[in-house]
Design a protein around this motif. Structure first.
Motif, PDB file in Angstrom:
ATOM      1  N   ARG A  13     -16.492 -60.548  -7.497  1.00 14.35           N
ATOM      2  CA  ARG A  13     -17.641 -61.045  -8.010  1.00 14.35           C
ATOM      3  C   ARG A  13     -17.322 -62.137  -8.952  1.00 14.35           C
ATOM      4  N   ASP A  14     -18.333 -63.070  -9.551  1.00 15.44           N
ATOM      5  CA  ASP A  14     -17.648 -64.198 -10.412  1.00 15.44           C
ATOM      6  C   ASP A  14     -18.860 -63.505 -11.123  1.00 15.44           C
ATOM      7  N   VAL A  15     -18.490 -63.749 -12.471  1.00 15.97           N
ATOM      8  CA  VAL A  15     -19.605 -62.848 -13.643  1.00 15.97           C
ATOM      9  C   VAL A  15     -20.754 -63.998 -13.157  1.00 15.97           C
ATOM     10  N   ARG A 140      -9.103 -58.775 -10.035  1.00 11.61           N
ATOM     11  CA  ARG A 140      -9.525 -57.341  -9.925  1.00 11.61           C
ATOM     12  C   ARG A 140     -10.607 -57.398 -10.100  1.00 11.61           C
ATOM     13  N   ALA A 141     -11.183 -56.647  -9.682  1.00 12.64           N
ATOM     14  CA  ALA A 141     -12.759 -55.255 -10.056  1.00 12.64           C
ATOM     15  C   ALA A 141     -12.721 -53.607  -9.238  1.00 12.64           C
ATOM     16  N   TRP A 142     -13.128 -53.155 -10.537  1.00 23.24           N
ATOM     17  CA  TRP A 142     -13.388 -51.613  -9.928  1.00 23.24           C
ATOM     18  C   TRP A 142     -15.007 -51.418 -10.229  1.00 23.24           C
ATOM     19  N   LEU A 143     -15.808 -50.570  -9.821  1.00 24.54           N
ATOM     20  CA  LEU A 143     -16.277 -49.728 -10.353  1.00 24.54           C
ATOM     21  C   LEU A 143     -15.526 -48.483 -10.774  1.00 24.54           C
ATOM     22  N   ALA A 144     -15.900 -47.797 -11.991  1.00 30.51           N
ATOM     23  CA  ALA A 144     -15.120 -47.051 -12.662  1.00 30.51           C
ATOM     24  C   ALA A 144     -16.250 -45.734 -13.965  1.00 30.51           C
ATOM     25  N   ALA A 145     -16.087 -44.660 -13.215  1.00 31.45           N
ATOM     26  CA  ALA A 145     -16.887 -43.304 -14.318  1.00 31.45           C
ATOM     27  C   ALA A 145     -15.393 -42.851 -15.253  1.00 31.45           C
ATOM     28  N   HIS A 146     -16.602 -42.235 -16.536  1.00 32.31           N
ATOM     29  CA  HIS A 146     -14.890 -41.449 -16.971  1.00 32.31           C
ATOM     30  C   HIS A 146     -14.985 -40.230 -16.307  1.00 32.31           C
ATOM     31  N   ASP A 147     -15.391 -39.297 -15.296  1.00 35.19           N
ATOM     32  CA  ASP A 147     -15.441 -38.527 -14.187  1.00 35.19           C
ATOM     33  C   ASP A 147     -14.966 -38.477 -13.500  1.00 35.19           C
ATOM     34  N   ALA A 148     -14.972 -37.858 -12.283  1.00 35.59           N
ATOM     35  CA  ALA A 148     -14.976 -37.863 -10.723  1.00 35.59           C
ATOM     36  C   ALA A 148     -16.358 -37.397 -10.675  1.00 35.59           C
TER      37      ALA A 148
END
Length: 454
Positions: A13-15, A140-148
């Motif tokens: 998605r574009d910012v 590329r884009a991700w949803l990231a978290a510090h712990d699964a």
């Protein structure tokens, strides 16, 4: 550091589209790299719906609206979860926000003569359990978290659904033409520069950063995100930021300057900017202006003093013998100006963390002067108003201990009543008041242009 964590691929998605869709949300954080894609402008980070918020007004720190006894950096350290970060992203949740110049003054033990503005927090941070990270280099884009296990399945589903629902941005709404009033006019600004030169000649300091602010009444219905979308379109910057703090205050930054970066392995980097020249109207003129800046004795001296200052600041928390200067007097090109940029690196001492590094370095040396403590005292006496968020730092600190930050310059602050623009520059013994005033005008022009300021 452990680099484990969770990263879930997302559609691109574009910012600008995300800002158009989510920019009205309180505590939306968008760290927005723009301009030419490269190391300094690769990543964009977007966070929403923080699990905690930390603010500071007039030295009083609050956590989720409740006053606390501890100082700002202690509260942030206590709130930051410990975790990892997936290898494909630089940040997967943690602390995002800003510490303004006033917060840095307090850390330095300097009492300002300027009154507090209750509409402007000295600092404001969200603690986020996630980050949506965009890699502009590879699309590329991700949803990231510090712990699964940090994000429940239903929260992941909601975040993904809201991201996928972001549609085309549509045109940026037209902004009104606004009159801005300076906190001190051209005559007063130049007189302040002349006084700074006198203090330098007297041996009090080697350099002082002189700044000024311009104010406009905020029209009813003007959304900060609309102003930011216009700013980023006209002034794409590697360290842009849109921080919507509690819905009442917003910071809109088009910063060209990295402040402090800390890698998970303890490597520290800073890239102070000192030295400015306009862009040319042709490739040949542009090259001549860049060459002149690189070899300008006054600009080089100004840059070198800040390099030495940052070596000293970082050295307070660095391993002995680790400080180096891998780049000196590089010229970087931006939309409206050239800048003279250097790099200082080091390695964080065992037992220190990102919060110790901020305590040792805030406010940024490139916007204070040298020696730093005395320069800040002189600044407070010469300038006509409080700097507010301006000349502080936008910062993210990850759960893996990594950090990146930018100096709050080329920025607008928006309160419910006012819009505030600011600019300035470093003053040395060789400074000419008129030249410094014109440099300040060059820097502030891009901020005022979006409001059709003549």
């Amino acid at each position: 550091m452990d680099r484990d964590g969770m990263s879930l691929p997302l559609p691109w998605r574009d910012v600008d589209a995300v800002l158009a869709a989510w920019g009205h949300l309180p505590w939306l954080a968008c760290l927005d790299s723009g301009g030419e894609v490269g190391d300094r402008a690769r990543w964009a980070i977007i966070c929403r719906d923080p699990v905690h918020v930390v603010t500071q007004h007039a030295g009083q720190c609050t956590l989720d609206g409740v006053a606390v006894e501890h100082d700002l950096l202690t509260v942030l350290r206590d709130c930051l979860p410990v975790g990892g970060c997936p290898v494909d992203v630089p940040f997967a949740g943690g602390v995002v926000g800003f510490a303004g110049y006033g917060a840095g003054l307090r850390m330095a033990g300097i009492v300002t003569r300027h009154g507090e503005d209750p509409a402007q927090p000295e600092a404001a941070f969200g603690i986020y359990d996630h980050a949506i990270v965009l890699d502009r280099l590879h699309g590329r884009a991700w949803l990231a978290a510090h712990d699964a296990m940090a994000l429940p399945a239903d929260r992941i589903a909601r975040l993904v659904a809201r991201w996928e629902a972001v549609g085309p941005a549509g045109p940026i709404p037209a902004l009104p033409a606004l009159p801005f009033v300076p906190d001190h006019d051209g005559v007063a600004y130049r007189a302040g520069v002349a006084q700074a030169v006198e203090r330098i000649a007297a041996g009090e300091v080697f350099q002082v950063n002189m700044t000024g602010r311009m104010y406009a009444a905020r029209p009813a219905g003007l959304a900060p995100v609309d102003a930011y979308r216009a700013l980023r379109a006209g002034s794409p910057a590697p360290f842009g930021a849109f921080l919507s703090c509690d819905g009442a205050f917003a910071l809109l930054s088009a910063s060209p300057e990295r402040f402090i970066a800390l890698a998970p392995d303890g490597t520290v980097r800073t890239r102070p900017i000192k030295g400015t020249a306009p862009r040319g109207r042709s490739a040949a003129e542009d090259a001549r202006l860049a060459h002149r800046l690189k070899h300008d004795a006054k600009e080089r001296a100004e840059n070198l003093m800040i390099v030495d200052l940052m070596r000293n600041d970082i050295g307070r928390v660095a391993t002995i013998g680790s400080i180096s200067v891998p780049e000196l007097f590089g010229v970087e090109r931006f939309t409206h100006v050239h800048h003279l940029v250097s790099e200082v690196t080091g390695r964080l001492r065992a037992g220190c963390d990102a919060f110790d590094l901020l305590a040792a370095t805030l406010p940024p040396g490139s916007v204070t002067g040298a020696p730093k403590h005395r320069a800040m005292q002189i600044i407070d006496g010469l300038e006509a108003s409080s700097r507010g968020a301006y000349c502080g730092a936008v910062t993210w600190i990850g759960c893996d201990g990594a950090m990146d930050s930018s100096v709050i310059i080329r920025a607008l602050s928006m309160t419910p009543e006012r819009i505030i623009a600011a600019a300035g520059g470093g003053i040395t013994f060789d400074s000419d008041p008129m030249r410094e005033y014109r440099e300040m005008q060059l820097k502030i022009a891009a901020l005022l242009d979006i409001f059709h300021w003549p």
